[in-house]
Scaffold this motif. Structure first.
Motif, short mmCIF file in Angstrom:
data_model
loop_
_atom_site.label_atom_id
_atom_site.label_comp_id
_atom_site.label_asym_id
_atom_site.label_seq_id
_atom_site.Cartn_x
_atom_site.Cartn_y
_atom_site.Cartn_z
N TRP B 233 0.81 -1.22 0.00
CA TRP B 233 0.00 0.00 0.00
C TRP B 233 0.84 1.27 0.00
O TRP B 233 0.45 2.28 -0.57
CB TRP B 233 -1.02 -0.04 1.14
N ARG B 234 2.02 1.20 0.64
CA ARG B 234 2.97 2.30 0.54
C ARG B 234 3.26 2.56 -0.95
O ARG B 234 3.20 3.70 -1.42
CB ARG B 234 4.28 1.90 1.26
N ASP B 235 3.52 1.49 -1.70
CA ASP B 235 3.88 1.65 -3.11
C ASP B 235 2.70 2.13 -3.96
O ASP B 235 2.86 2.94 -4.87
CB ASP B 235 4.44 0.35 -3.65
N ILE B 236 1.50 1.62 -3.66
CA ILE B 236 0.32 2.08 -4.40
C ILE B 236 0.10 3.57 -4.13
O ILE B 236 -0.16 4.35 -5.05
CB ILE B 236 -0.94 1.27 -3.98
N CYS B 237 0.22 3.97 -2.87
CA CYS B 237 0.01 5.39 -2.52
C CYS B 237 1.02 6.27 -3.26
O CYS B 237 0.67 7.32 -3.81
CB CYS B 237 0.13 5.59 -1.01
N ILE B 238 2.28 5.83 -3.27
CA ILE B 238 3.31 6.64 -3.95
C ILE B 238 3.07 6.64 -5.46
O ILE B 238 3.21 7.67 -6.12
CB ILE B 238 4.72 6.12 -3.58
N ALA B 239 2.66 5.49 -6.01
CA ALA B 239 2.44 5.42 -7.46
C ALA B 239 1.28 6.32 -7.89
O ALA B 239 1.24 6.81 -9.01
CB ALA B 239 2.17 3.97 -7.87
N ASN B 240 0.31 6.51 -7.01
CA ASN B 240 -0.85 7.37 -7.36
C ASN B 240 -0.79 8.67 -6.56
O ASN B 240 -1.83 9.26 -6.23
CB ASN B 240 -2.16 6.62 -7.07
N GLN B 241 0.40 9.13 -6.29
CA GLN B 241 0.61 10.27 -5.41
C GLN B 241 -0.20 11.53 -5.77
O GLN B 241 -0.87 12.09 -4.90
CB GLN B 241 2.12 10.57 -5.32
N PRO B 242 -0.19 11.98 -7.02
CA PRO B 242 -0.92 13.24 -7.28
C PRO B 242 -2.42 13.13 -7.00
O PRO B 242 -2.99 13.99 -6.32
CB PRO B 242 -0.66 13.49 -8.77
N ALA B 243 -3.04 12.06 -7.48
CA ALA B 243 -4.49 11.91 -7.28
C ALA B 243 -4.81 11.68 -5.80
O ALA B 243 -5.80 12.21 -5.27
CB ALA B 243 -5.03 10.76 -8.12
N LEU B 244 -3.96 10.90 -5.12
CA LEU B 244 -4.23 10.63 -3.70
C LEU B 244 -4.02 11.88 -2.85
O LEU B 244 -4.81 12.15 -1.93
CB LEU B 244 -3.35 9.46 -3.21
N THR B 245 -2.98 12.64 -3.15
CA THR B 245 -2.76 13.88 -2.41
C THR B 245 -3.97 14.80 -2.55
O THR B 245 -4.44 15.38 -1.56
CB THR B 245 -1.49 14.60 -2.93
N ALA B 246 -4.48 14.93 -3.76
CA ALA B 246 -5.66 15.78 -3.98
C ALA B 246 -6.86 15.25 -3.20
O ALA B 246 -7.62 16.03 -2.60
CB ALA B 246 -5.98 15.86 -5.48
N ALA B 247 -7.02 13.93 -3.17
CA ALA B 247 -8.15 13.33 -2.44
C ALA B 247 -8.00 13.57 -0.94
O ALA B 247 -8.98 13.86 -0.25
CB ALA B 247 -8.23 11.83 -2.74
N ILE B 248 -6.77 13.45 -0.43
CA ILE B 248 -6.54 13.70 1.00
C ILE B 248 -6.86 15.17 1.32
O ILE B 248 -7.50 15.47 2.33
CB ILE B 248 -5.09 13.35 1.42
#
Lengths: 287, 287
Positions: B233-248
């Motif tokens: 999940w660390r790797d998934i989060c980093i791989a989708n960093q821009p979209a996840l950052t915006a969602a957070i």
């Protein structure tokens, strides 16, 4: 010794489940239901959960030996005001409210000094569904009941309520009300607030119905508690406002750390946070 | 027509579940497993999930007709580099990565121009457990598979992968990779991040083991996904960093509103947010 009569004020999911369990374990001879909702009373009478149903405490022609107040925390103050006579005559009165400092403060406002027969309590058990139709007989089996006696609570009343919960299969623990509210803010009120906030946040986005179509089982589990009764949880959150606000602030700090780790692609920081979480949760579920 | 041979790179929970399902539905004559972990290969051979097992792509003496890459997103680039010959010879190569833009970017880095036989895909299905021993035959039954073809993806390869998923009972939908990553950030990566953050936040507090003792079923459901594999999940989060950052960031705004409503005891604001959440979730679970 069997209790002669138990009065349940608030015949909903929790009150109904209690009636089921008291009946099944033959804890008392008679159950009296009190609820403004005549449909709820009719349903409970028909399901043989109660012997008598009254819309108000003042209507009830007798004083139950033990009273269990099962109304939402926001209604406690009104109920306490209506129970003045019972606080003088019952052997024990308890409640099932999710917050304990607010309940004790509400009682203080209605009866000062605090009655010696009042035993504040909170069974750690629930369902998303509400209403007496959602009552189940085994809701409290094996569950913890946190009892937070006041300085005035008499040992006799405390013992009677403790035994009542034990007879229906629950495990009683004592702690002070402040500690109860801190713990519940962390393990119950904060998760509910986050689940409501997450689904509300996604629902605000224009393409929402689309988004939910692609949600998997993990999302469904994660957001189950966001299907709980909104008014009930609004009131619990407000009743435990100081502890919940502090818990939210601590969570916001953790989330900011996560977001910072993400933005700097700090794999070690994320790994460490996620691993700590997994370790803690795995330990919790194994115990 | 039955596929002659399927190569599964990464024989873990997902790869193993795929092998189970391909076998059960007789989608192919032969399954070749490729995994650096010899124990995983031995287990899969013994369970009759694969006919052959190899530690590296280079060891495999034949070119599978169809290849499914089931490694974590952080390992995609290495696997792509090892598959250069196969990108020239297989009729279709697909993956199951949880992020799609990062997978396509990794492929671009390994093979430019993008191979026409590559079909990026993501089955919306999972379990908290990992490893081939956690594989189950019905993991994908009735589940959605989001396929995000590139401009170069050939219709023949796209059709072959679509049919493969349909044969094992999954429902294929097409969308572009950017949209996939936005949706998954909201419905999967954000909930996982919040669950990890919540449990990590509680675990940091000194009296934690105490706290978890008083957690109820709602907490257990809410935090189930925090028992997922931290590195994955660390790797998934980093791989989708821009979209996840915006969602957070969007979630942080909602949580700030909730906290503000709480601090001002704004019952209407809380009620409205909680009710919107309940409505959206109830609608989602009914559909």
């Amino acid at each position: 010794m069997m209790i002669e009569s138990v009065g349940i004020i608030g015949v909903g999911m929790i009150g109904g489940s209690l009636a089921h369990a008291l009946r099944a374990q033959q804890v008392c001879q008679k159950i009296i239901g009190i609820d403004a909702d005549t449909d709820a009373l009719a349903w409970a009478l028909n399901a043989n959960l109660i012997e008598q149903g009254w819309q108000q405490v003042a209507d009830c022609p007798e004083v139950p030996q033990v009273v269990i107040i099962c109304v939402p925390v926001a209604s406690m103050r009104t109920v306490f005001a209506a129970c003045q006579d019972w606080f003088r005559q019952c052997t024990a009165i308890t409640d099932v409210g999710s917050t304990k400092q607010s309940v004790i403060a509400d009682l203080q406002a209605a009866c000062s000094p605090l009655p010696t027969n009042f035993v504040p309590a909170h069974p750690i058990a629930g369902r998303e569904q509400s209403g007496v139709q959602a009552a189940v007989p085994d809701l409290f089996t094996g569950k913890k009941v946190l009892v937070t006696p006041t300085a005035e609570t008499s040992p006799e009343s405390l013992m009677q309520i403790t035994e009542l919960w034990q007879q229906i299969g629950a495990e009683v623990e004592y702690m002070n009300a402040d500690r109860h509210d801190q713990i519940l803010a962390a393990t119950s009120h904060l998760p509910h607030a986050l689940a409501f906030a997450l689904v509300a946040c996604l629902a605000e986005q224009t393409e929402t119905p689309e988004i939910f179509r692609y949600a998997a089982g993990g999302f469904s589990d994660f957001t189950r508690i966001a299907s709980s009764d909104p008014a009930l949880w609004r009131d619990i959150c407000i009743a435990n406002q100081p502890a919940l606000t502090a818990a939210i602030e601590r969570f916001e700090e953790t989330l900011q750390k996560l977001r910072a780790g993400l933005q700097t692609q700090d794999a070690d920081a994320l790994q460490s946070m996620f691993q700590n979480a997994k370790n803690a949760r795995d330990k919790f579920t194994q115990s």
